[in-house]
Write a protein that holds these residues in place. Structure first.
Motif, short mmCIF file in Angstrom:
data_model
loop_
_atom_site.label_atom_id
_atom_site.label_comp_id
_atom_site.label_asym_id
_atom_site.label_seq_id
_atom_site.Cartn_x
_atom_site.Cartn_y
_atom_site.Cartn_z
N THR A 177 0.83 -1.20 0.00
CA THR A 177 0.00 0.00 0.00
C THR A 177 0.87 1.25 0.00
OG1 THR A 177 -1.67 -1.21 1.26
CG2 THR A 177 -1.88 1.18 1.17
N ILE A 178 1.92 1.24 0.78
CA ILE A 178 2.85 2.39 0.82
C ILE A 178 3.53 2.54 -0.53
CG2 ILE A 178 4.99 3.23 1.85
CD1 ILE A 178 4.09 1.93 4.48
N ASP A 179 3.95 1.44 -1.13
CA ASP A 179 4.59 1.49 -2.44
C ASP A 179 3.63 2.06 -3.50
OD1 ASP A 179 6.89 0.50 -1.39
OD2 ASP A 179 6.57 -1.57 -2.10
N LEU A 180 2.35 1.69 -3.42
CA LEU A 180 1.36 2.21 -4.35
C LEU A 180 1.22 3.72 -4.22
CD1 LEU A 180 -0.95 1.67 -6.42
CD2 LEU A 180 -2.46 1.55 -4.43
N TRP A 181 1.10 4.23 -3.01
CA TRP A 181 0.95 5.68 -2.80
C TRP A 181 2.20 6.44 -3.22
CZ3 TRP A 181 -3.38 7.98 -2.70
CH2 TRP A 181 -4.52 7.33 -2.23
N VAL A 182 3.37 5.89 -2.96
CA VAL A 182 4.62 6.53 -3.39
C VAL A 182 4.67 6.58 -4.92
CG1 VAL A 182 7.15 6.24 -3.47
CG2 VAL A 182 5.94 6.02 -1.31
N GLY A 183 4.26 5.50 -5.58
CA GLY A 183 4.24 5.47 -7.04
C GLY A 183 3.29 6.50 -7.62
N ILE A 184 2.10 6.63 -7.01
CA ILE A 184 1.13 7.63 -7.47
C ILE A 184 1.70 9.04 -7.28
CG2 ILE A 184 -1.12 8.67 -6.97
CD1 ILE A 184 -2.11 5.82 -6.33
#
Length: 155
Positions: free
Chosen positions: A5-12
């Motif tokens: 989830t953290i990786d997804l938000w960082v990517g966005i």
């Protein structure tokens, strides 16, 4: 939170940052798409355009009214023929004058328009006849230096 989830938000967040940088770069370079249907073309002939570039601003009283769309050498008159895309909301009189000016001392060059006193408007595709060419810094320095050389030779 999970690592994914953290990786997804960082990517966005990174993708939004890259999109913002690309958008601002296009804005600064005057490469943003503009609708051609909202403008009309007029022409101006200059003896010297200096460093004027395509997409340079066209301003009247400091207000952006259009952009330079093309710069070509006229093979008949050997003058630079500049095509100006003017926003349809602005109408130019048929005795309007155009000058190539510089923003600041070494800033970008743009075309400044000065309205005349005529009641009739310049038709789309018309030509601005009253023009003032760019001042080229190298030519001014050359004239200044040769002026001193001529005074020294006469003494």
């Amino acid at each position: 939170m999970k690592r994914s989830t953290i990786d997804l938000w960082v990517g966005i967040f990174v993708a939004l940052g890259i999109a913002a940088v690309v958008f601002l770069s296009l804005k600064v370079a005057n490469l943003t798409p503009q609708s051609a249907s909202q403008t009309y073309v007029v022409y101006a002939d200059f003896d010297n355009v200096g460093g004027l570039k395509v997409k340079a601003p066209v301003k009247e009283a400091g207000v952006l009214v259009g952009r330079v769309s093309d710069i070509r050498l006229d093979p008949k008159t050997y003058r630079a023929r500049v095509a100006l895309n003017i926003d349809k909301t602005y109408q130019l009189s048929d005795d309007v004058s155009a000058s190539i000016l510089t923003s600041g001392l070494l800033g970008e060059q743009y075309i400044g328009l000065q309205q005349g006193g005529s009641e009739t408007n310049l038709a789309p595709g018309g030509t601005i006849t009253i023009t003032s060419s760019a001042l080229v810094l190298e030519q001014l320095i050359g004239k200044f230096m040769t002026g001193f050389a001529g005074k020294d030779a006469s003494k």
